[in-house]
Design a protein around this motif. Structure first.
Motif, PDB file in Angstrom:
ATOM      1  N   PHE A 269      23.724 -24.968  44.965  1.00  0.00           N
ATOM      2  CA  PHE A 269      22.848 -23.818  44.720  1.00  0.00           C
ATOM      3  C   PHE A 269      22.684 -23.615  43.221  1.00  0.00           C
ATOM      4  O   PHE A 269      23.606 -23.903  42.440  1.00  0.00           O
TER       5      PHE A 269
ATOM      6  N   TYR B 293      17.639 -19.934  43.320  1.00  0.00           N
ATOM      7  CA  TYR B 293      17.349 -18.492  43.279  1.00  0.00           C
ATOM      8  C   TYR B 293      16.974 -18.086  41.864  1.00  0.00           C
ATOM      9  O   TYR B 293      17.440 -18.694  40.893  1.00  0.00           O
TER      10      TYR B 293
ATOM     11  N   ALA C 204      22.166 -11.980  45.052  1.00  0.00           N
ATOM     12  CA  ALA C 204      22.012 -13.450  45.108  1.00  0.00           C
ATOM     13  C   ALA C 204      23.240 -14.073  45.764  1.00  0.00           C
ATOM     14  O   ALA C 204      23.127 -15.027  46.561  1.00  0.00           O
TER      15      ALA C 204
ATOM     16  N   ASN D  84      17.312 -23.514  47.823  1.00  0.00           N
ATOM     17  CA  ASN D  84      18.634 -23.375  47.183  1.00  0.00           C
ATOM     18  C   ASN D  84      18.554 -23.028  45.685  1.00  0.00           C
ATOM     19  O   ASN D  84      19.558 -23.078  44.984  1.00  0.00           O
TER      20      ASN D  84
ATOM     21  N   ARG E 221      13.275 -17.101  45.545  1.00  0.00           N
ATOM     22  CA  ARG E 221      13.753 -18.497  45.562  1.00  0.00           C
ATOM     23  C   ARG E 221      12.600 -19.402  45.142  1.00  0.00           C
ATOM     24  O   ARG E 221      11.480 -19.239  45.638  1.00  0.00           O
TER      25      ARG E 221
END
Ligand SMILES: Cc1cc2nc3c(=O)[nH]c(=O)nc-3n(C[C@H](O)[C@H](O)[C@H](O)COP(=O)(O)OP(=O)(O)OC[C@H]3O[C@@H](n4cnc5c(N)ncnc54)[C@H](O)[C@@H]3O)c2cc1C
Length: 429
Positions: free
Chosen positions: A235, A363, A383, A361, A357
Motif C-alpha cells: 500500500f 491512497y 487511511a 492500493n 485512491r
C-alpha cells in the motif's frame, strides 16, 4: 518546490524554538514494507503511527526534514470543523453524513490531546479558541454558525460572546463579537509534529529524510523510487500537500498552493501578554481572507494572515504583517518583530478535504485548505482504517466530489486571484 519556499521556513519561530534530532538517513537501496508513506507532515506521520500500531511495517519518505512543510510552520490553531461550511458536507453526504463528518472533526481534536498525553509530547498545548467578527454583518454570520452547531450539530462546547462583552476577551478595538469554543485550542506545531514522528519511530516506523520520491509505479506491490533507493509496498499513502507535482498529476490539478504568513514578536512581559487575550486562547476572524493570532508560551504575539496566490512571497512581508498586527493591537507599536515566515496551504475548490485512491492500493490525503492541523491527523487514521479493511469512514469523505481548478495549470492562478480579490473585497464592505 516553489521559489523562496526555503527562505519562508528559514526565519520560523518554530524552527528556532524546537529541538531537532540529527537528520534521519536518506533511503539507500531497496526495501520491502507493507506500507510506504510519502510525506513527513501531520497527515503522513499520523497514518504511519496508526498503521504501525496495527502491526503494519511502514517506511515513511520525506523529501526534506520531518515537519518541513505546513505541519511545522502553521498558526498552531486546533479548530473544530473544516475549512468549508457544513453545508458542503450536507449537500455531498446528506444530513447524516454531515453529522458524521462533524463528529470526526471533534475526534481529530481529541486525537491530538490523546497523543500529547500518551506520548508525553511537550508542545505548549493551550485550550480555548475564539472565532471573532469584525463587523455587525459578520456577527450575523457568526451567530448563525453558533446556532447551527449548538442546535443541529448538538455541539455543547460553544459560548456566544456578545458585542458588549468582546473587550473582556481581546484588548482590541477591532472586533465586534465572538464564539468561544472550549474544546479547540493551540500548540507549537513543530514540537507536536516532531513528537508524532518520535512516537511513530517508537512503534517501528522507518523514517527517511532527504528522500524525495521521484517515481511511483503502481501495481501490487507498488514501487516508490528515490534517487538512491526504492520501496516495494503493498500500500502507498500520498501525503505530500502541494508538493507532489508530477508524482500524482491527476490530483494535483484539484488543489491550489496558497501562501499564508506569520510573524512572532520579541517576548512581551507575561503580564502584558495576559492582558491581550483572556486565558491566552487562540483567535481567528471569520473573514474569507482571515487573520489568526495567539500568544506563545514564551509570551510573544504570533500573528498570521495575508495570503499570496502567486506562490511568490509578498514584498516587505514583515512590515506588512506588522501593520496588520498593529491594526488589531496598536499597543504593540514598540514591540519588535523577531520572526517572519510562511508556507503553502492546499486549497481545494470547495474547501473540503480531498481523500481518495489513485488505484485500489494507492491512497491520497490532501485539500486541507488551511485547516489541517487536526484534520490531517484524522486523515491518517481514516487511511489506516481503509487499508485495514474498514473503509466506511474513509469512503464517506471520499464521496465528496472535487473538481480541478478552472483554467488548467497556467490560468488557474489568475482565476483564483480574481475570485479571492472579490471575496476579500466583500470582507471589507
Ligand atoms: C502558514 C500556515 C498557517 C497555517 N495555520 C493553520 C492553523 O492555525 N490551523 C490549522 O488547522 N491549519 C493551519 N494550516 C494548515 C495545516 O498546517 C496543514 O493543513 C497541515 O499541516 C497539512 O499537513 P500535511 O501533512 O498534509 O502537509 P505538510 O505538513 O506540508 O507535509 C507534506 C510533506 O510531504 C513532503 N513531500 C511532498 N512531496 C514529496 C515527495 N515527492 N517525496 C517525499 N516527500 C514529499 C513535503 O516535503 C512535506 O514535508 C496552516 C498552514 C500554513 C502553511
Amino acid at each position: 518546490m516553489f521559489r523562496q519556499d526555503d527562505q519562508l521556513n528559514h526565519r520560523s519561530y518554530y524552527e528556532a524554538t524546537a529541538l531537532r534530532d540529527a537528520a534521519k538517513p536518506a533511503l539507500q537501496g531497496r526495501i520491502t514494507t507493507d506500507v510506504c508513506v510519502v510525506g513527513g507532515g501531520l497527515a503522513g506521520l499520523s497514518a504511519a503511527l496508526e498503521l504501525a500500531q496495527r502491526g503494519y511495517s511502514v517506511a515513511l519518505l520525506e523529501a526534506r526534514r520531518i515537519g518541513w512543510g505546513a505541519s511545522g510552520r502553521n498558526g498552531g490553531q486546533i479548530i473544530a470543523g473544516y475549512a468549508c461550511d457544513n453545508d458542503v458536507f450536507e449537500q455531498a453526504l446528506g444530513a447524516e453524513g454531515a453529522q458524521t463528518a462533524w463528529q470526526m472533526s471533534i475526534e481529530a481534536i481529541q486525537l491530538i490531546r490523546q497523543r500529547i498525553d500518551t506520548y508525553q509530547i511537550d508542545c505548549d498545548f493551550t485550550p480555548g479558541h475564539l472565532t471573532v467578527s469584525t463587523r455587525p454583518k459578520k456577527t450575523d454570520a457568526l451567530r448563525a454558525g453558533f446556532e447551527l452547531l449548538s442546535q443541529r450539530y448538538h455541539y455543547p462546547h460553544l459560548t456566544f460572546i456578545e458585542p458588549g462583552q468582546i473587550r473582556d476577551w481581546i484588548d482590541s478595538p477591532r472586533y465586534h463579537a465572538a464564539i468561544f469554543d472550549s474544546q479547540s485550542g493551540h500548540l507549537h506545531p513543530l514540537k507536536y509534529t516532531l513528537g508524532l514522528a518520535a512516537a511513530a519511530e517508537g512503534h517501528g516506523v522507518q523514517l527517511f529524510e532527504h528522500s524525495p520520491v521521484t517515481h511511483l509505479q503502481g501495481g501490487e506491490p507498488a514501487t516508490i523510487s528515490t534517487s538512491q533507493g526504492a520501496v516495494q509496498a503493498r500500500f502507498v499513502v500520498l501525503a505530500g500537500n502541494v508538493y507532489l507535482g508530477k508524482l500524482a498529476p491527476s490530483i494535483e490539478s484539484r488543489i491550489m498552493p496558497v501562501g499564508t504568513y506569520i510573524i512572532a514578536t520579541e517576548p512581551l512581559t507575561p503580564a502584558q501578554a495576559d492582558t491581550l487575550i483572556k486565558d491566552r486562547v487562540a483567535v481567528c476572524d471569520n473573514n474569507f481572507v482571515l487573520d489568526y493570532f495567539r500568544t506563545t508560551r514564551d509570551h510573544r504575539m504570533l500573528f498570521g494572515g495575508r495570503v499570496s496566490y502567486s506562490t511568490l512571497t509578498p514584498a516587505n512581508l514583515p512590515e506588512v504583517m506588522r501593520g496588520n498586527m498593529l491594526q488589531t493591537f496598536p499597543q504593540l507599536h514598540d514591540t519588535p518583530v523577531a520572526y517572519c515566515w510562511g508556507g503553502f496551504v492546499d486549497i481545494s475548490m470547495n474547501r473540503a478535504p480531498d481523500f481518495g485512491r489513485l488505484t485500489p492500493n494507492i491512497y491520497y490525503l490532501q485539500g486541507f485548505s488551511g485547516h489541517g492541523l487536526a484534520v490531517a491527523g484524522l486523515a491518517g487514521r481514516l487511511a489506516t482504517e481503509a487499508i485495514a479493511g474498514q473503509a466506511e469512514r474513509f469512503d464517506l469523505m471520499a464521496r465528496i466530489r472535487h473538481r480541478p481548478f478552472p483554467g488548467g495549470k497556467l490560468l488557474r492562478t489568475p482565476a483564483l486571484v480574481l475570485g479571492m480579490w472579490y471575496y476579500g473585497l466583500r470582507d471589507r464592505l
